[in-house]
Design a protein around this motif. Structure first.
Motif, PDB file in Angstrom:
ATOM      1  N   PHE A 199       0.826  -1.210   0.000  1.00 42.61           N
ATOM      2  CA  PHE A 199       0.000   0.000   0.000  1.00 42.61           C
ATOM      3  C   PHE A 199       0.863   1.264   0.000  1.00 42.61           C
ATOM      4  O   PHE A 199       0.475   2.291  -0.560  1.00 42.61           O
ATOM      5  N   SER A 200       2.046   1.173   0.609  1.00 41.55           N
ATOM      6  CA  SER A 200       2.935   2.340   0.676  1.00 41.55           C
ATOM      7  C   SER A 200       3.643   2.596  -0.647  1.00 41.55           C
ATOM      8  O   SER A 200       4.205   3.682  -0.853  1.00 41.55           O
ATOM      9  N   ASN A 201       3.639   1.609  -1.532  1.00 42.50           N
ATOM     10  CA  ASN A 201       4.373   1.710  -2.801  1.00 42.50           C
ATOM     11  C   ASN A 201       3.471   1.336  -3.971  1.00 42.50           C
ATOM     12  O   ASN A 201       3.794   0.466  -4.775  1.00 42.50           O
ATOM     13  N   ARG A 202       2.333   2.037  -4.044  1.00 42.69           N
ATOM     14  CA  ARG A 202       1.311   1.700  -5.030  1.00 42.69           C
ATOM     15  C   ARG A 202       1.854   1.671  -6.456  1.00 42.69           C
ATOM     16  O   ARG A 202       1.590   0.740  -7.213  1.00 42.69           O
ATOM     17  N   THR A 203       2.605   2.686  -6.841  1.00 44.13           N
ATOM     18  CA  THR A 203       3.063   2.813  -8.233  1.00 44.13           C
ATOM     19  C   THR A 203       3.850   1.591  -8.691  1.00 44.13           C
ATOM     20  O   THR A 203       3.684   1.126  -9.823  1.00 44.13           O
ATOM     21  N   SER A 204       4.683   1.051  -7.803  1.00 42.15           N
ATOM     22  CA  SER A 204       5.529  -0.082  -8.191  1.00 42.15           C
ATOM     23  C   SER A 204       4.908  -1.439  -7.897  1.00 42.15           C
ATOM     24  O   SER A 204       5.473  -2.478  -8.264  1.00 42.15           O
ATOM     25  N   THR A 205       3.727  -1.470  -7.248  1.00 48.02           N
ATOM     26  CA  THR A 205       3.135  -2.770  -6.884  1.00 48.02           C
ATOM     27  C   THR A 205       1.811  -3.074  -7.582  1.00 48.02           C
ATOM     28  O   THR A 205       1.433  -4.248  -7.687  1.00 48.02           O
ATOM     29  N   VAL A 206       1.092  -2.056  -8.054  1.00 51.34           N
ATOM     30  CA  VAL A 206      -0.175  -2.316  -8.753  1.00 51.34           C
ATOM     31  C   VAL A 206       0.102  -3.142 -10.011  1.00 51.34           C
ATOM     32  O   VAL A 206       1.058  -2.888 -10.747  1.00 51.34           O
ATOM     33  N   GLY A 207      -0.739  -4.140 -10.223  1.00 56.36           N
ATOM     34  CA  GLY A 207      -0.591  -4.987 -11.404  1.00 56.36           C
ATOM     35  C   GLY A 207       0.363  -6.150 -11.210  1.00 56.36           C
ATOM     36  O   GLY A 207       0.580  -6.938 -12.132  1.00 56.36           O
ATOM     37  N   LYS A 208       0.919  -6.281 -10.007  1.00 53.50           N
ATOM     38  CA  LYS A 208       1.878  -7.353  -9.746  1.00 53.50           C
ATOM     39  C   LYS A 208       1.301  -8.404  -8.801  1.00 53.50           C
ATOM     40  O   LYS A 208       0.354  -8.160  -8.064  1.00 53.50           O
ATOM     41  N   THR A 209       1.917  -9.592  -8.851  1.00 55.64           N
ATOM     42  CA  THR A 209       1.595 -10.676  -7.937  1.00 55.64           C
ATOM     43  C   THR A 209       2.849 -11.012  -7.140  1.00 55.64           C
ATOM     44  O   THR A 209       3.920 -11.200  -7.725  1.00 55.64           O
ATOM     45  N   PHE A 210       2.695 -11.076  -5.822  1.00 58.70           N
ATOM     46  CA  PHE A 210       3.814 -11.419  -4.951  1.00 58.70           C
ATOM     47  C   PHE A 210       3.538 -12.769  -4.285  1.00 58.70           C
ATOM     48  O   PHE A 210       2.555 -12.904  -3.557  1.00 58.70           O
ATOM     49  N   SER A 211       4.398 -13.744  -4.556  1.00 61.58           N
ATOM     50  CA  SER A 211       4.295 -15.056  -3.910  1.00 61.58           C
ATOM     51  C   SER A 211       5.266 -15.058  -2.731  1.00 61.58           C
ATOM     52  O   SER A 211       6.485 -15.101  -2.920  1.00 61.58           O
ATOM     53  N   LEU A 212       4.721 -14.972  -1.531  1.00 64.22           N
ATOM     54  CA  LEU A 212       5.523 -14.739  -0.334  1.00 64.22           C
ATOM     55  C   LEU A 212       5.976 -16.045   0.310  1.00 64.22           C
ATOM     56  O   LEU A 212       5.226 -17.027   0.345  1.00 64.22           O
ATOM     57  N   VAL A 213       7.200 -16.051   0.849  1.00 68.13           N
ATOM     58  CA  VAL A 213       7.730 -17.263   1.494  1.00 68.13           C
ATOM     59  C   VAL A 213       8.758 -16.859   2.545  1.00 68.13           C
ATOM     60  O   VAL A 213       9.521 -15.913   2.351  1.00 68.13           O
ATOM     61  N   GLY A 214       8.755 -17.579   3.665  1.00 69.54           N
ATOM     62  CA  GLY A 214       9.712 -17.307   4.728  1.00 69.54           C
ATOM     63  C   GLY A 214      10.773 -18.382   4.857  1.00 69.54           C
ATOM     64  O   GLY A 214      11.857 -18.145   5.372  1.00 69.54           O
ATOM     65  N   ASP A 215      10.447 -19.599   4.391  1.00 71.02           N
ATOM     66  CA  ASP A 215      11.397 -20.703   4.467  1.00 71.02           C
ATOM     67  C   ASP A 215      10.979 -21.801   3.501  1.00 71.02           C
ATOM     68  O   ASP A 215       9.804 -21.888   3.117  1.00 71.02           O
ATOM     69  N   LYS A 216      11.949 -22.615   3.110  1.00 69.88           N
ATOM     70  CA  LYS A 216      11.708 -23.747   2.209  1.00 69.88           C
ATOM     71  C   LYS A 216      12.431 -24.958   2.792  1.00 69.88           C
ATOM     72  O   LYS A 216      13.656 -25.026   2.751  1.00 69.88           O
ATOM     73  N   LEU A 217      11.646 -25.900   3.353  1.00 68.83           N
ATOM     74  CA  LEU A 217      12.228 -27.052   4.023  1.00 68.83           C
ATOM     75  C   LEU A 217      11.496 -28.335   3.638  1.00 68.83           C
ATOM     76  O   LEU A 217      10.290 -28.321   3.376  1.00 68.83           O
ATOM     77  N   THR A 218      12.235 -29.443   3.621  1.00 70.69           N
ATOM     78  CA  THR A 218      11.588 -30.741   3.470  1.00 70.69           C
ATOM     79  C   THR A 218      10.905 -31.098   4.787  1.00 70.69           C
ATOM     80  O   THR A 218      11.210 -30.505   5.839  1.00 70.69           O
ATOM     81  N   VAL A 219      10.009 -32.072   4.757  1.00 70.28           N
ATOM     82  CA  VAL A 219       9.323 -32.483   5.986  1.00 70.28           C
ATOM     83  C   VAL A 219      10.338 -33.032   6.991  1.00 70.28           C
ATOM     84  O   VAL A 219      10.217 -32.807   8.198  1.00 70.28           O
ATOM     85  N   ARG A 220      11.351 -33.724   6.490  1.00 68.26           N
ATOM     86  CA  ARG A 220      12.399 -34.233   7.375  1.00 68.26           C
ATOM     87  C   ARG A 220      13.124 -33.077   8.069  1.00 68.26           C
ATOM     88  O   ARG A 220      13.407 -33.141   9.274  1.00 68.26           O
ATOM     89  N   GLU A 221      13.399 -32.008   7.332  1.00 71.14           N
ATOM     90  CA  GLU A 221      14.063 -30.833   7.916  1.00 71.14           C
ATOM     91  C   GLU A 221      13.149 -30.115   8.906  1.00 71.14           C
ATOM     92  O   GLU A 221      13.604 -29.619   9.948  1.00 71.14           O
ATOM     93  N   ILE A 222      11.853 -30.056   8.590  1.00 73.11           N
ATOM     94  CA  ILE A 222      10.873 -29.461   9.504  1.00 73.11           C
ATOM     95  C   ILE A 222      10.862 -30.229  10.825  1.00 73.11           C
ATOM     96  O   ILE A 222      10.895 -29.641  11.916  1.00 73.11           O
ATOM     97  N   ALA A 223      10.834 -31.556  10.733  1.00 73.47           N
ATOM     98  CA  ALA A 223      10.827 -32.407  11.927  1.00 73.47           C
ATOM     99  C   ALA A 223      12.092 -32.186  12.755  1.00 73.47           C
ATOM    100  O   ALA A 223      12.049 -32.151  13.993  1.00 73.47           O
ATOM    101  N   SER A 224      13.222 -32.012  12.075  1.00 75.29           N
ATOM    102  CA  SER A 224      14.496 -31.792  12.761  1.00 75.29           C
ATOM    103  C   SER A 224      14.481 -30.467  13.532  1.00 75.29           C
ATOM    104  O   SER A 224      14.950 -30.389  14.668  1.00 75.29           O
ATOM    105  N   VAL A 225      13.944 -29.412  12.910  1.00 79.04           N
ATOM    106  CA  VAL A 225      13.842 -28.112  13.579  1.00 79.04           C
ATOM    107  C   VAL A 225      12.957 -28.227  14.823  1.00 79.04           C
ATOM    108  O   VAL A 225      13.309 -27.733  15.905  1.00 79.04           O
TER     109      VAL A 225
END
Length: 307
Positions: A199-225
């Protein structure tokens, strides 16, 4: 100039994250927290922080007019229980209603919690994904000034349907049918920071799609954490396949939809970018950081589950 932002679903986890993030910047934003029940504790808490709470129902177009009149922006999150046989159609109708009123009220920036098409791409239904994908299509067809966000598997799911299950004393498993593939994940409570940036950066964000992610782990790695933070408890990957997952959850509402969602994640390349997400959420949490922060809550859940 202060921008008035209408936040739909403001008492749910996602909408509440957005409302709270915008309220932290009262110099630039005034929040209209839109809810069907202004007496909910979450609505009262938002009002205490400075939000204007407005009663409206996404199924009722007339009720949406005062929520959107004069608003600069609108955050739209739709969600219906998969136990409702009509959930996809009803969720789509809600999105359609909001889109039409945004158009009529000349809202200058709409941010939508969208999703990918599952039925169109792999030929099986995941109604909670398909409804959001169709709403996204409708808003684009109406040529609304739209920014879409696509969210992955939520860290918070480990506090709910995907919490570790007891095998025997101090021994737990998690059942997520991803095999050796990495699972894209994110804390829903951080999404508000990304929406505030958008919302703070309308000019550069309108018309775009953002696929957000914080981490990428296998289930085995998730279990380990999880194990690292929950010792002496040990969490294991149950190594469940898609057919096994479907069979194990046969009594749950939406079992077909959730299984098909995981099938989609197996078969279709996911375009979630951690680099882009960090630009929107500078203090982006890894799964390890989230588990450390929520250790006591998870322990309480699994111990209650054991009793």
């Amino acid at each position: 100039m202060v921008m008035v932002i209408a936040v739909f679903g403001a008492t749910g986890t996602l909408g509440n994250s957005v409302a709270r993030a915008l309220l932290q910047d009262s110099y630039n934003f005034q929040v209209r927290a839109v809810t069907r029940d202004p007496n909910k504790p979450e609505a009262i808490a938002l009002a205490d922080k400075g939000a204007v709470v407005i009663k409206a129902d996404m199924n009722d177009r007339e009720s949406l007019v005062p929520a959107l009149k004069g608003a600069h922006g609108c955050f739209v999150a739709t969600n219906l229980p998969l136990s409702d046989p009509m959930c996809q159609q009803l969720e789509y109708q809600q999105g359609e209603c909001v889109a039409d009123v945004c158009m009529a009220m000349k809202v200058s920036h709409v941010v939508l919690n969208a999703q990918n098409h599952v039925s169109k791409v792999i030929g099986v239904k995941a109604r909670h994904y398909d409804a959001k994908a169709c709403i996204n299509d409708y808003m684009n067809e109406r040529e609304l000034p739209l920014t879409s966000i696509i969210l992955p598997f939520a860290y918070e799911n480990f506090l709910g349907d995907f919490k570790p299950k007891l095998l025997q004393q101090h021994d737990y498993s998690i059942s997520i049918p991803m095999g050796d593939l990495s699972l894209n994940m994110l804390s829903i409570k951080q999404v508000g920071e990304a929406v505030r940036y958008i919302f703070s950066n309308r000019t550069s964000t309108v018309g775009k799609t953002f696929s957000l992610v914080g981490d990428k782990l296998t289930v085995r790695e998730i279990a380990s954490v999880l194990t690292n933070h929950l010792r002496p408890n040990v969490v294991r990957d149950a190594k469940v396949t898609l057919p096994e997952f479907h069979r194990q959850n046969s009594s749950k509402a939406g079992n077909d939809d959730v299984t098909n969602m995981f099938d989609f994640l197996h078969r279709v390349t996911q375009r979630f970018s951690m680099e882009t997400t960090r630009k929107l959420i500078p203090d982006l949490m890894t799964f390890d950081q989230w588990v450390a922060q929520n250790r006591e809550t998870i322990l309480k859940l699994i111990l209650n589950n054991s009793s």
